[in-house]
Motif scaffolding. Structure first.
Motif, PDB file in Angstrom:
ATOM      1  N   LEU A 221       0.868  -1.180   0.000  1.00 24.29           N
ATOM      2  CA  LEU A 221       0.000   0.000   0.000  1.00 24.29           C
ATOM      3  C   LEU A 221       0.900   1.223   0.000  1.00 24.29           C
ATOM      4  CD1 LEU A 221      -2.818   1.358   0.364  1.00 24.29           C
ATOM      5  CD2 LEU A 221      -2.447   1.149   2.845  1.00 24.29           C
ATOM      6  N   LEU A 231      -7.487   6.595   6.153  1.00 24.37           N
ATOM      7  CA  LEU A 231      -7.904   5.218   5.909  1.00 24.37           C
ATOM      8  C   LEU A 231      -8.203   4.517   7.228  1.00 24.37           C
ATOM      9  CD1 LEU A 231      -8.196   2.613   4.160  1.00 24.37           C
ATOM     10  CD2 LEU A 231      -5.728   2.290   4.478  1.00 24.37           C
ATOM     11  N   THR A 241     -10.304   9.679  -1.947  1.00 22.89           N
ATOM     12  CA  THR A 241      -9.022   8.993  -2.127  1.00 22.89           C
ATOM     13  C   THR A 241      -8.178   9.715  -3.173  1.00 22.89           C
ATOM     14  OG1 THR A 241      -9.974   6.847  -1.543  1.00 22.89           O
ATOM     15  CG2 THR A 241      -7.903   6.829  -2.760  1.00 22.89           C
ATOM     16  N   ILE A 247      -2.280   0.309  -4.471  1.00 23.29           N
ATOM     17  CA  ILE A 247      -2.209  -0.933  -3.720  1.00 23.29           C
ATOM     18  C   ILE A 247      -2.012  -2.089  -4.678  1.00 23.29           C
ATOM     19  CG2 ILE A 247      -4.717  -1.295  -3.698  1.00 23.29           C
ATOM     20  CD1 ILE A 247      -4.312  -2.363  -0.774  1.00 23.29           C
ATOM     21  N   LEU A 253      -8.264  -1.939  -1.907  1.00 24.43           N
ATOM     22  CA  LEU A 253      -8.639  -0.776  -1.098  1.00 24.43           C
ATOM     23  C   LEU A 253     -10.021  -0.960  -0.486  1.00 24.43           C
ATOM     24  CD1 LEU A 253      -7.445   2.510  -2.877  1.00 24.43           C
ATOM     25  CD2 LEU A 253      -6.864   1.703  -0.580  1.00 24.43           C
ATOM     26  N   ARG A 257     -11.059  -0.619   3.345  1.00 28.12           N
ATOM     27  CA  ARG A 257     -12.147   0.259   3.792  1.00 28.12           C
ATOM     28  C   ARG A 257     -13.132  -0.512   4.661  1.00 28.12           C
ATOM     29  NH1 ARG A 257     -12.194   2.277  -2.313  1.00 28.12           N
ATOM     30  NH2 ARG A 257     -10.904   4.163  -2.128  1.00 28.12           N
TER      31      ARG A 257
END
Length: 263
Positions: A221, A231, A241, A247, A253, A257
């Protein structure tokens, strides 16, 4: 020498001055518009910061007077009063309440900043002034972003707040990270903080931890410190974002999340 308490109190002062200037310029229409906190409009975020300032101030005053921290009934009364305000009233009252709290922290002398302890009411034991100020700064910094991002999706965390929030972000994982959303999957991610040139390890298991960069990561990441902090607090949805967040590997992602849904 600038202590951690000095740094946190200075960051609270700057945050107060900057957000106060913004809030005082908001129209009634803007105050009832959406914030980046999905369930609150701007005035409700401002209300939360105002009520939080009053509750924190009572804890500071109690510590100086040798009294216990305010009980939950006190907090409920403060929340109810702020909930009953109109959006315009919240915008007027927030700078007053927050100014009082910042001034209370600023009034601590060097010895108190090093030795005094404050019962914040929900920690296992009283904490030092630096920790108390950073706890408030963490709340303030994220909700300040909620207000700003509601007006400008490219808004970022204040840098003077971010560096101190970073000191305790792993401590938040115990109650904000939800590894169960990975449905049994685990991973060791290499986190490259592009603005700091720093590498860390984000270990996605139960519990989620942050540590040294893994020797054989499952993925990487890549993002700035402030994006990483957002995040971890559920504030890096697709809308917010930056384009330079990258990533690789089996964890997406969207997976992250879900692990960090926010508070």
């Amino acid at each position: 020498m600038t202590s951690r308490a000095d740094q946190a109190i200075a960051a609270l002062r700057k945050g107060h001055e900057d957000l106060t200037a913004l809030v005082r310029g908001l129209t009634s229409e803007q105050l009832t518009g959406p914030s980046a906190a999905s369930e609150w409009d701007l005035s409700q975020v401002i209300s939360h910061l105002g009520s939080g300032a009053e509750i924190n101030l009572e804890a500071v005053r109690a510590s100086l007077e040798g009294r216990p921290a305010p009980e939950f009934e006190f907090n409920k009364g403060v929340w109810a009063r702020w909930d009953g305000m109109t959006p315009d009233e919240r915008a007027v009252e927030f700078p007053i309440a927050n100014q009082r709290l910042v001034e209370a922290y600023e009034a601590f002398d060097a010895t108190q900043r090093a030795e005094h302890r404050i019962d914040v009411g929900w920690m296992p034991e009283p904490v030092d002034v630096a920790t108390s100020a950073v706890l408030r700064l963490t709340e303030f910094g994220y909700h300040d972003w909620d207000v700003r991002a509601g007006l400008d999706p490219s808004a970022t965390l204040a840098p003077e707040a971010a560096v101190l929030i970073d000191d305790r972000i792993e401590g938040l994982f115990g109650w904000i990270a939800k590894p169960a959303f990975l449905d049994g999957r685990t991973a060791d991610l290499l986190v490259t903080l592009t603005d700091l040139g720093e590498r860390r390890g984000l270990h996605l298991k139960d519990p989620v931890t942050l540590g040294d960069a893994p020797a054989a990561p499952d993925g990487e990441l890549s993002l700035t410190l402030e994006a990483f902090l957002r995040l971890a607090a559920g504030r890096l949805s697709a809308k917010y974002t930056p384009a330079d967040v990258k990533i690789t590997g089996p964890i997406s992602l969207d997976d992250l999340r879900a692990v960090f849904p926010g508070y």
